[in-house]
Design a protein around this motif. Structure first.
Motif, PDB file in Angstrom:
ATOM      1  N   LEU A  33       0.681  -0.913   0.245  1.00 38.91           N
ATOM      2  CA  LEU A  33       0.093  -0.012  -0.055  1.00 38.91           C
ATOM      3  C   LEU A  33       0.974   1.053   0.127  1.00 38.91           C
ATOM      4  CD1 LEU A  33      -2.925  -0.697   2.682  1.00 38.91           C
ATOM      5  CD2 LEU A  33      -2.419  -1.121   0.508  1.00 38.91           C
ATOM      6  N   GLY A  34       2.634   0.999   0.508  1.00 38.54           N
ATOM      7  CA  GLY A  34       2.811   2.488   0.543  1.00 38.54           C
ATOM      8  C   GLY A  34       3.687   2.323  -0.985  1.00 38.54           C
ATOM      9  N   ASP A  35       2.850   2.369  -2.178  1.00 40.75           N
ATOM     10  CA  ASP A  35       3.353   2.054  -3.667  1.00 40.75           C
ATOM     11  C   ASP A  35       2.287   3.401  -3.382  1.00 40.75           C
ATOM     12  OD1 ASP A  35       5.774   1.394  -4.172  1.00 40.75           O
ATOM     13  OD2 ASP A  35       5.000  -0.753  -4.019  1.00 40.75           O
ATOM     14  N   HIS A  36       0.842   2.858  -3.285  1.00 45.65           N
ATOM     15  CA  HIS A  36      -0.374   3.864  -3.303  1.00 45.65           C
ATOM     16  C   HIS A  36      -0.747   5.286  -2.288  1.00 45.65           C
ATOM     17  CE1 HIS A  36      -0.095   0.771  -5.921  1.00 45.65           C
ATOM     18  NE2 HIS A  36      -0.029  -0.209  -5.337  1.00 45.65           N
ATOM     19  N   LEU A  37      -0.390   5.358  -1.795  1.00 52.51           N
ATOM     20  CA  LEU A  37      -0.593   5.780  -0.889  1.00 52.51           C
ATOM     21  C   LEU A  37       0.527   7.240  -0.427  1.00 52.51           C
ATOM     22  CD1 LEU A  37      -1.617   3.758   2.252  1.00 52.51           C
ATOM     23  CD2 LEU A  37      -3.225   5.203   0.392  1.00 52.51           C
ATOM     24  N   HIS A  38       0.002   8.178  -0.210  1.00 52.51           N
ATOM     25  CA  HIS A  38       0.601   9.850   0.857  1.00 52.51           C
ATOM     26  C   HIS A  38       1.177   9.619   1.890  1.00 52.51           C
ATOM     27  CE1 HIS A  38       2.888  13.285  -0.189  1.00 52.51           C
ATOM     28  NE2 HIS A  38       2.556  12.705  -1.592  1.00 52.51           N
TER      29      HIS A  38
END
Length: 398
Positions: free
Chosen positions: A350-355
């Motif tokens: 999810l770190g690839d898609h969240l700020h």
């Protein structure tokens, strides 16, 4: 096998009804700050910000980044450090109250510190190299003897350690910043996330298990935080906050004010409200680290004031936070593993898609799940699994 005494076995824990609310409440909330601090390391966007890097993303992301720079970055682990020192004092006082000799307690502190080193090594290797358990194991080994020395010895050690960090962190960051300005170098990348996919990743992870605690102790002001915790513990600030309300109010106000003032230059730089060179940002970073020490004392004092009010009539949420604090090792590991599993690019990703705001939300959800599990264990009358394992390793079977 643990040695027994006339007052009972060394492994006998403090009954839940006799525990002080304030330290447990502070630990329970502190675990949220730790989870949020760890979450940022797994976010892969180029403009996540943090620690002086430019804040990007939406208006909400930038707001969260600013709040994090002022109240969280290099401010979560100081609270943990102060509470660790207070916990050492409480453990020593409890042993003396049960009639156990200081030599036995000294051995207990040493064994506990060594096992924290082992827990930290496994945690750093498998999950996060920037973890803090091993650093507190080192701190316990280096400073544990001061628990059995007069106040004069602790004061002398505090001044020596404070002078060391002032030189290494304060003056050192200025010197490095001046060198960076002269050479035109850019600031380093603070990303501490390591992958799982390659042999090189695992070599880095194992190496981090050895080097991380040394860096956390020698470069960050870990030892001064534990010493300040010993000081607060000896004065009984968290154990008996009713007797120290004026002092706690002063410490909370001054500590948090100094912390925010020290973090403000780096926060303004990250928000783009002031433009500075990378070398100057490095000096700001040193200031942020040093003033985080004040945050540890200020936050601990604030929780003491909150805890003294909630102690009289704790609600469901207060009891749940206290249950998490009583099982802090288990909830800490649960939150660290949960955040890593959900955000790390090599895992759920999810770190690839969240700020920044999304990462903080994930940390909040994972921490809340850990608190709920701790409350459930409290209703069953059970300890956290990691806490129970550490206690068994330190004390042996009853």
């Amino acid at each position: 096998m643990a040695t027994t005494s006339a007052t009972g076995p060394p492994s006998a824990p403090t009954p839940a009804a006799d525990r002080k609310l304030t330290p447990d409440l502070a630990r329970g909330f502190m675990l949220l700050l730790i989870a949020m601090a760890y979450a940022g390391t797994y976010l892969t966007a180029d403009d996540i910000g943090g620690y002086g890097q430019p804040f990007g993303g939406s208006a909400l992301d930038r707001t969260v980044s600013t709040a994090s720079a002022l109240f969280l970055e290099n401010r979560a682990f100081p609270l943990f450090g102060v509470l660790f020192g207070i916990g050492l004092v409480m453990m020593t006082d409890a042993a003396r109250a049960k009639g156990r000799p200081d030599s036995q307690t000294r051995s207990t502190v040493r064994r506990r510190s060594l096992w924290l080193l082992a827990f930290g090594f496994v945690h750093a290797t498998l999950v996060f190299s920037g973890e803090i358990l091993a650093a507190y194991g080192v701190a316990g080994l280096l400073l544990g003897w001061l628990l059995f020395r007069p106040d004069k010895a602790r004061k002398r050690a505090t001044w020596i350690v404070a002078a060391y960090y002032l030189v290494v962190v304060g003056i050192g960051s200025v010197v490095v910043g001046l060198a960076m300005n002269a050479d035109g170098e850019s600031s380093p990348d603070w990303d501490s996330s390591v992958g799982y996919a390659t042999a090189e990743d695992w070599i880095t992870r194992v190496a981090g298990g050895f080097t991380a605690p040394l860096i956390n102790v020698l470069v960050f002001p870990m030892l001064i935080l534990v010493l300040l915790g010993l000081w607060m513990g000896r004065r009984g600030y968290l154990q008996d906050p009713d007797a120290h309300v004026p002092a706690l109010k002063r410490l909370a106000a001054i500590g948090i004010a100094v912390s925010v003032a020290g973090a403000l230059p780096l926060a303004l730089s990250g928000a783009g409200l002031v433009t500075v060179s990378d070398g100057t940002a490095m000096a700001f970073f040193g200031l942020q680290i040093l003033t985080g020490v004040a945050a540890g004392v200020g936050y601990a004092s604030l929780f003491a004031l909150i805890g003294r009010r909630l102690q009289r009539d704790p609600g469901v949420l207060t009891k749940a936070l206290a249950a998490a604090g009583q099982r802090s090792l288990s909830v800490y590991l649960f939150a660290s593993v949960g955040v890593a599993v959900l955000l790390h690019p090599d895992l759920v990703g999810l770190g690839d898609h969240l700020h920044r705001a999304g990462g903080m939300a994930v940390a909040l959800v994972v921490w809340a799940a850990g608190v709920a599990l701790a409350a459930w264990l409290a209703r069953l009358g059970k300890r956290g699994p990691a806490d129970a394992l550490l206690r068994r390793l330190v004390y042996g079977r009853r």
